[in-house]
Structure formats: structure tokens, C-alpha cells
Design a protein around this motif. Structure first.
Motif, PDB file in Angstrom:
ATOM      1  N   SER A 177      -2.193  -3.369   6.480  1.00 12.63           N
ATOM      2  CA  SER A 177      -3.324  -4.188   6.910  1.00 12.63           C
ATOM      3  C   SER A 177      -2.899  -5.649   6.878  1.00 12.63           C
ATOM      4  CB  SER A 177      -4.469  -3.982   5.928  1.00 12.63           C
ATOM      5  OG  SER A 177      -4.058  -4.435   4.653  1.00 12.63           O
ATOM      6  N   PRO A 193     -13.994  -3.479  11.999  1.00  9.68           N
ATOM      7  CA  PRO A 193     -12.754  -4.242  12.136  1.00  9.68           C
ATOM      8  C   PRO A 193     -11.857  -3.643  13.221  1.00  9.68           C
ATOM      9  CG  PRO A 193     -13.138  -3.600   9.837  1.00  9.68           C
ATOM     10  CD  PRO A 193     -14.148  -2.883  10.670  1.00  9.68           C
ATOM     11  N   LYS A 226     -11.405   0.875   1.960  1.00  8.54           N
ATOM     12  CA  LYS A 226     -11.404   0.873   3.410  1.00  8.54           C
ATOM     13  C   LYS A 226     -10.826   2.187   3.943  1.00  8.54           C
ATOM     14  CE  LYS A 226      -9.069  -2.496   4.590  1.00  8.54           C
ATOM     15  NZ  LYS A 226      -8.470  -3.702   5.123  1.00  8.54           N
ATOM     16  N   ILE A 230     -12.686  -4.053   0.197  1.00  5.65           N
ATOM     17  CA  ILE A 230     -13.349  -5.255   0.692  1.00  5.65           C
ATOM     18  C   ILE A 230     -14.694  -5.297   0.015  1.00  5.65           C
ATOM     19  CG2 ILE A 230     -14.506  -6.304   2.673  1.00  5.65           C
ATOM     20  CD1 ILE A 230     -12.133  -5.895   4.309  1.00  5.65           C
TER      21      ILE A 230
END
Ligand SMILES: Cc1cc2nc3c(=O)[nH]c(=O)nc-3n(C[C@H](O)[C@H](O)[C@H](O)COP(=O)(O)OP(=O)(O)OC[C@H]3O[C@@H](n4cnc5c(N)ncnc54)[C@H](O)[C@@H]3O)c2cc1C
Lengths: 245, 324
Positions: B97, B199, B15, B10
Motif C-alpha cells: 500500500s 480507495p 483494510k 486506518i
């Protein structure tokens, strides 16, 4: 605009999930079936987009005749016609091949699925169909608008969202936010009885995987209660017993 | 035979779920004696690419084509499949994801591969057949899937295995993919990223609240509690339906399924549809003023009390714990 909405027939969300045949098969006894909740969102958005004569909606289901009430409900909500591919929906790979094979002959502008079905939670059908048709796909749409021959979509990403534009035809998996599910009215229910429901034979698809058995998660519980006036005790338990902080 | 792991970034940063996928791939590599190659697509600096060596990756293929600086599902799937073919990978691992869910079926279809979506265990390898478990019926069951096709794509559920360090030296190779124009028709117009927030799918701790909070104005204390714990916030469906909280926070059967180490439910009754999305959490804490609330039946710890009284006290208690 020609819209195809893919429907999955799933156990009602309150269903108790059990298995038979030595835990190799889902126990369908006493289970009520519903339109997959995410597919209801897709259908509701299709009805909005096709309103005022701006399009036609076909719903498609891969499954056996027992699913016809689910298909009729979709017709009552506002689809114009339905197609059922007559086969047990073995897995997402099989289902997607059936839908893609039908869609190839029809030139749909927009193909909608739910973001996932609530039984096998795969999120796979949209991507498979799109790849088999060689068109773009968006897995989790939170908003969907169509202008001319472009879709504008808000897509969920970790910790945020992304606005993307994509030319039609496209396959989109819908989630909450795209539309509010619609409840059929009396007129819809009456007209659904006479709307066309075509039954088509399935094509052969070699299997690449299969489910061998199911387990139910170990029961939880034995809650340890902490007095509301001694919350520091909870902090201690989370630290020294559960070891999660 | 080789293993390819695709690691998502990202804004140039890998991540946590990506490192988990790398460790998962490494564990398969160790079990089967295959090297692990990682694939990065987008604008990622050399330091981060080299950093993958910490997780046991011996080779990194970096695709830094300008056209691919933003995520385009169709093109990324094509690149991953192309790289998989070029190194003759028979196992492709990625994170399940939000983006991974879009990629996995497309990659599998291109490679005629069997797909384990939402894997929660390492494979049990029986020759060509691999057994992998996944959650099904929205957390009410666990299904064992047998992958029989020679090529296997595995989309790993975030937060199910921990990223483990295993230092190796890493070789970085730049790769120029053949991207077809038709694969690039999707255009990213805008990205709204809350970088200061954790998140929800990746969070180790989740603080979740329901209709018992009475109104959106009362979420301040929920956010404060989450802040103190370094947690993500979540909510029940009626709360997001009412617009008190954004849809992204809705967990449950028709929302996000999460499996944090710690799930704290405040003013949530524990309806079967809510429990479906959170029951694989390691530890569950319930705060509810109704001792009969069904949520207590699945909780590990509970406090019977008014959220407006208990939560401020808990914030103080966690603060004291953190400072100590
Ligand atoms: C098809 C379908 C799908 C669904 N999917 C989902 C889903 O994905 N996720 C989901 O969450 N729900 C889902 N639901 C809804 C679900 O059935 C419940 O209605 C919902 O979870 C209830 O939300 P809640 O617990 O916040 O509210 P309520 O059921 O109203 O519970 C509020 C709780 O707060 C407690 N409370 C009140 N005041 C206080 C106070 N001051 N302090 C402490 N506690 C207090 C009450 O005792 C009560 O237990 C679905 C329903 C259907 C039909």
C-alpha cells in the motif's frame, strides 16, 4: 540548504518493451532514455527551493557513461553539479547503497527521489537510502514545503491524505502535485556543458535477489462491441460472461 | 522459522489489502509448515484483533503504544523489524500500500533481507531461493525475481489475491516495543480521509473518465455510475493536470497502477502511458465515440457512442440490474 536529487535513467514512456537472451534481459536496442518522470518533479521542486541563492543542488545517478545526456539535461534544468557512480545499476539495493555512501560524506539537508522509477516501479530507493543513513523518509509526497529546518509534506494515503512535519535531513519520494516538470532553456543548456560532473567508483554490495526472467503480459483484445442503444446487453455480459458484477 | 504478517489499519479498522496479506502469509505457512503471526500497530479493538483468526492467524501481536497511534514510517519499520527478530521470523509479509511502500525497504534494510516489492504471485519455493513475480515497466512486463537471502520481505500488490477464510482460534499478545526517540521525529499534523469513498488501489470496480468528458462539471454522471456499482473513480493524466479531478485519481504509467476486476474507461483514448497503469485489470470496458480509439484494441467490451448519451443509459441499466 544542500539538496541531493537522485536520477534514474529510464526508457521513454512510448517505448515498446521487449527482451533478449531468452527473455532474461531488457532489450535496449532502439530505446530512447529520459529522466524518470517522477525524478523530473523532484528536480523541479529542488530548483524552486534552491532559487534566489537559497541552496545548491547536486544530482546523482548510478549508471554507465551512456546516461550522461540525461545527467546533462538535469544540469540544464537547474542542478549545480552532478555525480555519476560508475556502475551498472543492478537493483534498488545496489543503487541505494551507492547513493547513501556518497551522501554520508556530504551532509545534505534534503534528499529527493521520484516516488518510483517507471522501469522497475520499486519505490524502494528512498526507503533504503534513509534507512542506511538513519534518517526519516516519506514515500509518496504530493506537496513539499521547507521552513527553517523542517519539511511539511502532504503524503498520499488510501482514500485521503496526511499532512506531516519532519525535521531535516530527510529523504522524500515525490509525485505529481509537488511541482511541474521544467523544460531547460537555451541558457541552461549552454551552462550545463561546463557544470561539474564527477565520476566516482562504485562500492561492492552483496546481492540479495535478482531478476531471472521477464514475460510480456498475454495480448488482450477481441473486443465485443455492444450497440449504444442496447446497453442492457453490456450489463448482462458483465454479469453472466465476465462474471465481474 | 516463522512468518510475520504486518496488517495495517486506518482509524482502527483493518483494510481489505491487509486481509489479503494475511491470506498470502497463510498460504506460505501452509506450504512450508510454519505458523503465521500477525502484527498490528496502533489503536485496534480486541474484536478486530480476534477477527484475524477467521483468516487463519493463530497468534496476534498487538502494539498499542500511545506514541504509535499515528503512522510514523521510521518507527513502524523499526517495530516490525524488532518483532520479526523476536519471533525469529524469516518471512515478513505486508501490503504494498502507500504506507507499505515506505515501510518495506526500511524493514528489509534493517534485516538484510531480500525484498519482493509489488508481489503478484505466491512464491515458488526452491530451497532457500524463492521465485516471485512482479509487474515491471509499468505493467508492460512481468518480472520474475529470485530472492536468495535467508530473510525475505514480501510486499503484496493489493487486489492480486483474495482474502480467504480459514477459522482458527487466536491468541493475542500485547507487545511493548523499544522505540527510539530519533525514530519518532515525524509528526502527523492532519489527516484528511474521505471515509465514504472506496480507495482506488483497493477497488474491485473502477469507473474512469478522460478528456472526452469536456469539463469537470460533467463528472456528476461518472460519480453516479461509480456509486451504483460501488466503484472508485479514476481519470487520465490530462484531466488531473487540468485540475478537473484530484491527482490521486490519475492512473497510468506516471500515476497509480490499478488491477480491479472491472475497469470502465469513458472518453479516454487509450494512450500507451494510460494503458500501462490499467492493463492488468481483469475486464476492460471502453466507451468512446471514436471507433478508431486505440483503447478498443485492449478492451473486452466496448460501446461506440457519445458518453453523454451512453452513460445515463448505463446508470439506468445498472440500477435496474441491482434492484432486480
Ligand atoms: C511522460 C508521459 C507520461 C504520461 N503518463 C500518463 C499517465 O500516467 N496516465 C495517462 O492517462 N496519460 C499519461 N500520459 C498522457 C497520454 O499520452 C495521453 O495524452 C492521455 O492519456 C490522454 O488522455 P485522454 O485519453 O483523457 O485524452 P485524449 O487523448 O484527448 O482522448 C479523449 C478521448 O475521448 C473521446 N471522446 C471525446 N468526446 C467524447 C464523447 N462525447 N463521448 C465519448 N468519447 C469521447 C475521444 O475520441 C478520445 O479518444 C503521459 C504522457 C507522457 C508524455
Amino acid at each position: 540548504m544542500k539538496i541531493l536529487v537522485c536520477l534514474s535513467n529510464v526508457p521513454d514512456t512510448t517505448s515498446k518493451i521487449t527482451f533478449t537472451d531468452n527473455n532474461t534481459a531488457f532489450n535496449t536496442a532502439g530505446i530512447q532514455y529520459i529522466i524518470n518522470p517522477y525524478d523530473e518533479i523532484a528536480l523541479a521542486r529542488a530548483v524552486e527551493l534552491a532559487g534566489n541563492g537559497q541552496g545548491t543542488i547536486t544530482v546523482i545517478h548510478v549508471g554507465e557513461a551512456a546516461a550522461d545526456p540525461t545527467i546533462r539535461k538535469a544540469l540544464a534544468i537547474g542542478a549545480d553539479q552532478a555525480v555519476r557512480i560508475d556502475a551498472y545499476p543492478r537493483d534498488a539495493w545496489f543503487v541505494a547503497h551507492q547513493i547513501a555512501s556518497y551522501a554520508k560524506t556530504q551532509n545534505f539537508d534534503l534528499i529527493l527521489t521520484g516516488r518510483e522509477s517507471i522501469d522497475y516501479n520499486g519505490s524502494l530507493v528512498q526507503g533504503y537510502i534513509a534507512e542506511l543513513l538513519g534518517i526519516p523518509s516519506i514515500s509518496i509526497a504530493k506537496k513539499l514545503d521547507i521552513n527553517d529546518s523542517q519539511a511539511t509534506v502532504e503524503r498520499e494515503i488510501e482514500g485521503g491524505k496526511e499532512v506531516i512535519q519532519v525535521p531535516l535531513p530527510v529523504v522524500i519520494g515525490t509525485a505529481e502535485g509537488v511541482a511541474e516538470p521544467k523544460i531547460p532553456n537555451m541558457r541552461g543548456i549552454m551552462s550545463a556543458r561546463t557544470k561539474p560532473l564527477e565520476v566516482i567508483q562504485a562500492i561492492d554490495v552483496p546481492a540479495l535477489s535478482h531478476i531471472t526472467h521477464f514475460d510480456t503480459p498475454p495480448p488482450r483484445g477481441n473486443v465485443k462491441l455492444v450497440d449504444k442503444d442496447h446497453v442492457t446487453q453490456l450489463v448482462e455480459l458483465l454479469h453472466s460472461e465476465a462474471k465481474v458484477i | 522459522m516463522a512468518i510475520l504478517v504486518y496488517i495495517e489499519n486506518i482509524a482502527g479498522a483493518f483494510k481489505k489489502s491487509g486481509y489479503e496479506a494475511v491470506s498470502y502469509a497463510k498460504a506460505i505457512g501452509d506450504a512450508t509448515g510454519q505458523p503465521v503471526t500477525a502484527l498490528s500497530i496502533g489503536k485496534v479493538d480486541t474484536g478486530s484483533l480476534e477477527g484475524l483468526g477467521r483468516y487463519g492467524v493463530s497468534k496476534v501481536i498487538a502494539v498499542n503504544t500511545e506514541q504509535l497511534h499515528q503512522f510514523v514510517n521510521q518507527a513502524y519499520a523499526a517495530v516490525i523489524a524488532e518483532v520479526a527478530n523476536s519471533i525469529q521470523a524469516t518471512t515478513i509479509v505486508l501490503s504494498n500500500s502507500f504506507s507499505g511502500k515506505g515501510l518495506a525497504p526500511r524493514i528489509a534494510a534493517k534485516l538484510d533481507a531480500a525484498l519482493a516489492d509489488g508481489a503478484i504471485t505466491l512464491p515458488v519455493i526452491k530451497g532457500d531461493a524463492w521465485e516471485i513475480k512482479k509487474s515491471a515497466f509499468s505493467g508492460k512486463a512481468i518480472a520474475t525475481q529470485e530472492l536468495t537471502a535467508p530473510i525475505k520481505v514480501i510486499a503484496l500488490t493489493p487486489n492480486t489475491i483474495e482474502a480467504v477464510e480459514a477459522q482458527t482460534t487466536v491468541e493475542i499478545e500485547a507487545f511493548q516495543p523499544q522505540v527510539a526517540a530519533t525514530d519518532l521525529s515525524t509528526v502527523v499534523k492532519d489527516i484528511m480521509q474521505a471515509t465514504d469513498k472506496i480507495p482506488l488501489p483497493e477497488a474491485n470496480i473502477v469507473v474512469s473518465a478522460g478528456r472526452g468528458l469536456k469539463g469537470p462539471e460533467n463528472w456528476k454522471m461518472i460519480e453516479e455510475l461509480a456509486d451504483v456499482l460501488g466503484a472508485a473513480t479514476a481519470c487520465s493524466k490530462p484531466v488531473s493536470d487540468a485540475g478537473w479531478r484530484p491527482h490521486e485519481e490519475h492512473v497510468g504509467q506516471t500515476g497509480l497502477a490499478v488491477s480491479p476486476n472491472l475497469y470502465i474507461a469513458i472518453g479516454i483514448s487509450g494512450a500507451i502511458q494510460h494503458l500501462a497503469g490499467i492493463s492488468s485489470s481483469k475486464t476492460i470496458v471502453v466507451i468512446n465515440n471514436d471507433p478508431e480509439a486505440p483503447f478498443f484494441k485492449v478492451a473486452d467490451y466496448g460501446i461506440v457512442g457519445d458518453a453523454f448519451d451512453v452513460v445515463p443509459k448505463l446508470i439506468d441499466a445498472f440500477k435496474a440490474y441491482k434492484n432486480h
